[in-house]
Design a protein around this motif. Structure first.
Motif, PDB file in Angstrom:
ATOM      1  N   PRO A 185      -2.005  -0.106  -3.444  1.00  0.00           N
ATOM      2  CA  PRO A 185      -1.750  -1.448  -3.586  1.00  0.00           C
ATOM      3  C   PRO A 185      -2.075  -1.996  -5.042  1.00  0.00           C
ATOM      4  O   PRO A 185      -2.846  -1.200  -5.736  1.00  0.00           O
ATOM      5  CB  PRO A 185      -2.447  -2.360  -2.471  1.00  0.00           C
ATOM      6  CG  PRO A 185      -3.724  -1.633  -2.604  1.00  0.00           C
ATOM      7  CD  PRO A 185      -3.345  -0.085  -2.533  1.00  0.00           C
ATOM      8  N   CYS A 217       0.897  -1.254   0.034  1.00  0.00           N
ATOM      9  CA  CYS A 217      -0.121  -0.078  -0.022  1.00  0.00           C
ATOM     10  C   CYS A 217       0.848   1.255   0.138  1.00  0.00           C
ATOM     11  O   CYS A 217       1.899   1.170   0.086  1.00  0.00           O
ATOM     12  CB  CYS A 217      -0.931   0.099   1.318  1.00  0.00           C
ATOM     13  SG  CYS A 217      -1.865  -1.510   1.196  1.00  0.00           S
ATOM     14  N   GLN A 257      -5.826   1.512   2.889  1.00  0.00           N
ATOM     15  CA  GLN A 257      -5.611   0.681   1.580  1.00  0.00           C
ATOM     16  C   GLN A 257      -5.514  -0.808   2.046  1.00  0.00           C
ATOM     17  O   GLN A 257      -5.914  -1.849   1.668  1.00  0.00           O
ATOM     18  CB  GLN A 257      -4.599   0.921   0.836  1.00  0.00           C
ATOM     19  CG  GLN A 257      -4.937   2.260  -0.139  1.00  0.00           C
ATOM     20  CD  GLN A 257      -3.610   2.732  -0.629  1.00  0.00           C
ATOM     21  OE1 GLN A 257      -2.447   2.727  -0.048  1.00  0.00           O
ATOM     22  NE2 GLN A 257      -4.043   3.611  -1.773  1.00  0.00           N
ATOM     23  N   SER A 264       1.089  -3.675   5.314  1.00  0.00           N
ATOM     24  CA  SER A 264      -0.049  -3.853   4.166  1.00  0.00           C
ATOM     25  C   SER A 264      -0.821  -5.115   4.492  1.00  0.00           C
ATOM     26  O   SER A 264      -2.010  -5.081   3.911  1.00  0.00           O
ATOM     27  CB  SER A 264       0.710  -3.767   2.491  1.00  0.00           C
ATOM     28  OG  SER A 264       1.046  -2.608   2.392  1.00  0.00           O
ATOM     29  N   GLY A 266      -2.603   4.764   3.228  1.00  0.00           N
ATOM     30  CA  GLY A 266      -2.090   3.347   2.818  1.00  0.00           C
ATOM     31  C   GLY A 266      -2.427   2.492   4.053  1.00  0.00           C
ATOM     32  O   GLY A 266      -3.004   1.203   3.970  1.00  0.00           O
TER      33      GLY A 266
END
Length: 179
Positions: free
Chosen positions: A160, A10, A28, A55, A25
């Motif tokens: 991403p 991300c 995400q 992530s 992020g």
């Protein structure tokens, strides 16, 4: 049939290994967890970089699957010196797989290490695996399976991003899943 979901991390604050996800992020990462909420995942393998681990952490928590760290998924080092024209240098590495800059690795060398991870997964027992990596390394993996994948495709990756590699009868296909 074996499936590998290849995820680019991300949005992050920077390039160093310790760079954190931005607020966007972080959101995400939760969106990724939602994206995979109906998908059976047996194994998660990540780059050791903080932005890659962060992530996939929400999904790993949701699935109660441990994140395995694999150094072969770390971002490709273009050079250890600051290159003011790094974008043109990167483009050159897509055109010549063996070109190498000070302290860096060639596209061929970087591709070899991520392909080794993928081959180990395809030869393993798990049906559905996620690997979390970085844009340049992901691009080299995709190029390995699709010779037409190049620099412009790298430029069009998102943070991403998610691609699916399917291995059916030793024939590998790839498909972009993230919109």
């Amino acid at each position: 049939m074996k499936k590998i979901y290849v995820i680019r991390h991300c949005e992050a604050e920077g390039q160093p290994p310790e760079s954190m996800l931005t607020d966007k992020g972080i959101q995400q990462a939760f969106d990724l967890a939602e994206f995979f909420s109906e998908t059976k995942i047996d194994r998660i393998i990540s780059s050791p970089y903080k932005r890659a681990i962060d992530s996939i952490q929400p999904l790993a928590n949701q699935l109660n699957v441990e994140i395995e760290i694999n150094r072969n998924l770390a971002e490709r080092v273009l050079s250890t010196i600051n290159l003011s024209d790094w974008l043109e240098k990167l483009r050159a590495t897509f055109e010549d797989m063996d070109v190498k800059f000070a302290g860096g690795e060639s596209s061929r060398e970087a591709m070899k290490r991520i392909v080794e991870v993928v081959e180990e997964i395809f030869n393993g027992i798990n049906e559905n695996t996620i690997i979390v990596t970085h844009g340049n390394l992901m691009s080299l993996l995709l190029m390995h399976f699709n010779k037409n994948f190049g620099f412009n495709d790298w430029e069009n990756l998102s943070n991403p991003d998610v691609f699916l590699l399917k291995n059916e009868g030793n024939k590998v296909s790839l498909e972009r899943l993230w919109e």
